[in-house]
Design a protein around this motif. Structure first.
Motif, PDB file in Angstrom:
ATOM      1  N   MET A   1      -2.704   1.113   6.770  1.00 26.48           N
ATOM      2  CA  MET A   1      -3.833   0.867   5.878  1.00 26.48           C
ATOM      3  C   MET A   1      -3.309   0.406   4.523  1.00 26.48           C
ATOM      4  N   LEU A   2      -3.002  -0.878   4.430  1.00 31.75           N
ATOM      5  CA  LEU A   2      -2.458  -1.472   3.224  1.00 31.75           C
ATOM      6  C   LEU A   2      -3.456  -2.446   2.597  1.00 31.75           C
ATOM      7  N   TYR A   3      -3.416  -2.547   1.281  1.00 31.61           N
ATOM      8  CA  TYR A   3      -4.258  -3.515   0.567  1.00 31.61           C
ATOM      9  C   TYR A   3      -3.542  -3.917  -0.709  1.00 31.61           C
ATOM     10  N   ALA A   4      -4.204  -4.693  -1.542  1.00 35.27           N
ATOM     11  CA  ALA A   4      -3.582  -5.202  -2.776  1.00 35.27           C
ATOM     12  C   ALA A   4      -2.274  -5.919  -2.453  1.00 35.27           C
ATOM     13  N   ASN A   5      -2.371  -6.809  -1.448  1.00 33.93           N
ATOM     14  CA  ASN A   5      -1.214  -7.594  -1.006  1.00 33.93           C
ATOM     15  C   ASN A   5      -0.048  -6.704  -0.557  1.00 33.93           C
ATOM     16  N   GLY A   6      -0.387  -5.572   0.018  1.00 34.80           N
ATOM     17  CA  GLY A   6       0.616  -4.682   0.558  1.00 34.80           C
ATOM     18  C   GLY A   6       1.246  -3.742  -0.440  1.00 34.80           C
ATOM     19  N   THR A   7       0.817  -3.789  -1.696  1.00 39.78           N
ATOM     20  CA  THR A   7       1.426  -2.944  -2.726  1.00 39.78           C
ATOM     21  C   THR A   7       0.832  -1.543  -2.765  1.00 39.78           C
ATOM     22  N   LYS A   8      -0.332  -1.364  -2.143  1.00 37.28           N
ATOM     23  CA  LYS A   8      -0.980  -0.053  -2.128  1.00 37.28           C
ATOM     24  C   LYS A   8      -1.393   0.304  -0.703  1.00 37.28           C
ATOM     25  N   GLY A   9      -1.527   1.582  -0.452  1.00 30.53           N
ATOM     26  CA  GLY A   9      -1.957   2.026   0.868  1.00 30.53           C
ATOM     27  C   GLY A   9      -2.684   3.353   0.771  1.00 30.53           C
ATOM     28  N   LEU A  10      -3.221   3.781   1.912  1.00 31.08           N
ATOM     29  CA  LEU A  10      -3.931   5.057   1.971  1.00 31.08           C
ATOM     30  C   LEU A  10      -3.106   6.068   2.758  1.00 31.08           C
ATOM     31  N   ALA A  11      -3.137   7.303   2.276  1.00 30.01           N
ATOM     32  CA  ALA A  11      -2.440   8.399   2.939  1.00 30.01           C
ATOM     33  C   ALA A  11      -3.354   9.615   2.951  1.00 30.01           C
ATOM     34  N   LEU A  12      -2.992  10.596   3.761  1.00 34.24           N
ATOM     35  CA  LEU A  12      -3.771  11.824   3.847  1.00 34.24           C
ATOM     36  C   LEU A  12      -3.262  12.846   2.833  1.00 34.24           C
ATOM     37  N   ASP A  13      -4.183  13.353   2.033  1.00 34.65           N
ATOM     38  CA  ASP A  13      -3.877  14.437   1.114  1.00 34.65           C
ATOM     39  C   ASP A  13      -4.150  15.735   1.874  1.00 34.65           C
ATOM     40  N   MET A  14      -3.104  16.370   2.368  1.00 30.67           N
ATOM     41  CA  MET A  14      -3.270  17.523   3.247  1.00 30.67           C
ATOM     42  C   MET A  14      -3.826  18.747   2.517  1.00 30.67           C
TER      43      MET A  14
END
Length: 337
Positions: free
Chosen positions: A234-247
Motif C-alpha cells: 500500500m504505497l502512494y506519493a510516488n512510493g515515498t509513503k505507505g500504510l502500516a498497522l499500528d498494533m
C-alpha cells in the motif's frame, strides 16, 4: 455471426438519446467509462439491463443501447432483484446516487448487499441532491449549506463503503469519475460473482463543485490517492509513503515507503478494509480501487436451486392445484363483543 457473439464497440453501447446533464457534470465521464468498458466484458446488449432509481445519475439507462428500467425513488435494488430472479441470464447493472441509495432507498440497498444478488451497483456520490436543486444528502458533510440547511448541516454523513461493508457486501470498491483507472474498477466489479458495490466520486459542478478537490485535484492527487492492487504494498506519493498497522491503536498509520512495516493489500481482509474506508482525508490518502473482495454463494443461485429442488419429480398441473384446496373447521365460536 449472431448478436450474442458479435464484437461491439463503445459506439454500439451509446443510445440515440440526447444526453441531458449539466455541462461539465461528472456523470458524462462515468457514462463514457461504462460505454468504453462494455465491449471489453464480452457481454451482449440484449442480455444486459441498466436499472436506476431517481436522480441525475438515474437518467443513465436512457443513454445505454441495452435494456433499461428507470424506476422510482430508492427502489432500483428491489426492481433489480426481481429482474435477476425472473431472468437469471441477464447482466444486471444498478445505477444510483448517494441520496437515492442511502436515504429513501437505504433499506433496499442494504438487503441487496446482504443477500448478495449477482449484479453491479454503481453509486454516484456527489454529496448533494442535484436533481431537486441542491438539498443536502446523507453523504453531505457537517456544515454544508444548502436550501434545506441554510445554516449548515448538523448531520454526520454516511460513509457509502462503510455502509456496504456493514451490510455484508462481498465486493466493495471506489473510483473517481474522471480517473483513467475507473474502467479497471468496473471490470473487476463485473468479474466478481455476487453483489459488486462501487462508489464513484462524482463532481456536481452546479451545487457542490470541487467538493472532492482536496484529493482529486492534479496538484495533490499523487499525495492523496492510494490505488490499491491485490498482492502489492500500500504505497502512494510516488512510493515515498505507505500504510502500516499500528498494533497499539489497532488502526492504520502512515510510514515511509521503504519501511518494512508497509502492508500488502489483501482484498479478503475485511478488518483492514474497514480501516481503509474510514481513513480521514486530512491525514491519510483516500483508498481507491478494489478495497474488499471475498466471493460467496449468490442469492439468485440459491433461489433458483431451491425452486428446482422443490419442483423435481413433480408434474405441473394447474387444475389439480386449484382443485386441491385446503379446509379446516373452527371449533370455537366467535367471541361475543
Amino acid at each position: 455471426m449472431n448478436d450474442v457473439t458479435k464484437i461491439t464497440t463503445a459506439k454500439d453501447w451509446a443510445s440515440d438519446q440526447e444526453v441531458r446533464w449539466c455541462p461539465g457534470c461528472g456523470d458524462y465521464a462515468v457514462l463514457k467509462a461504462v460505454q468504453r468498458t462494455m465491449p471489453d466484458l464480452g457481454v451482449a446488449r440484449e442480455k444486459t439491463v441498466f436499472i436506476s432509481g431517481i436522480g441525475c445519475s438515474s437518467r443513465f439507462p436512457y443513454y445505454m443501447a441495452s435494456y433499461g428500467f428507470h424506476t422510482i425513488h430508492g427502489r432500483a435494488c428491489a426492481v433489480a432483484t426481481g429482474t435477476k430472479l425472473a431472468n437469471p441470464e441477464l447482466d444486471v447493472w444498478i445505477i444510483t446516487g448517494d441520496g437515492d441509495a442511502l436515504s429513501i432507498g437505504g433499506n433496499h440497498t442494504m438487503h441487496l448487499l446482504r443477500r448478495n444478488l449477482d449484479c453491479q451497483l454503481l453509486l454516484f456520490n456527489n454529496e448533494i441532491y442535484g436533481l431537486t436543486k441542491g438539498q443536502y444528502s446523507p453523504t453531505s458533510r457537517v456544515g454544508t449549506r444548502t436550501p434545506s440547511t441554510p445554516f449548515g448541516s448538523v448531520d454526520r454523513p454516511a460513509n457509502p463503503c462503510a455502509f456496504a461493508l456493514g451490510s455484508g457486501a462481498r465486493f466493495v470498491a471506489r473510483g473517481i469519475d474522471v480517473h483513467k483507472n475507473l474502467p479497471d474498477v468496473l471490470k473487476a466489479a463485473h468479474a466478481h460473482r455476487g453483489a459488486s458495490f462501487v462508489e464513484i466520486y462524482q463532481n456536481c459542478v452546479v451545487y457542490n463543485d470541487d467538493v472532492f478537490a482536496p484529493f482529486t485535484d492534479k496538484s495533490v492527487a499523487a499525495d492523496k490517492q492510494l490505488w490499491l492492487k491485490p498482492g502489492e504494498k500500500m504505497l502512494y506519493a510516488n512510493g515515498t509513503k505507505g500504510l502500516a498497522l499500528d498494533m497499539e491503536q489497532h488502526m492504520l498509520k502512515v510510514v515511509d515507503g521503504d519501511s518494512d512495516e508497509v502492508i500488502v493489500h489483501n482484498p479478503k481482509n475485511r478488518a483492514v478494509a474497514h480501516m481503509l474506508v474510514e481513513m480521514p482525508v486530512a491525514s491519510f490518502p483516500v483508498a481507491l480501487g478494489v478495497l474488499y473482495e471475498d466471493p460467496a454463494p449468490t442469492f439468485d443461485s440459491a433461489v433458483i436451486g431451491q425452486n428446482a429442488a422443490a419442483s423435481a419429480g413433480k408434474k405441473p398441473d394447474l387444475q389439480a392445484l386449484v382443485s386441491k384446496g385446503q379446509t379446516w373447521q373452527v371449533e370455537k365460536e366467535p367471541r361475543a363483543e
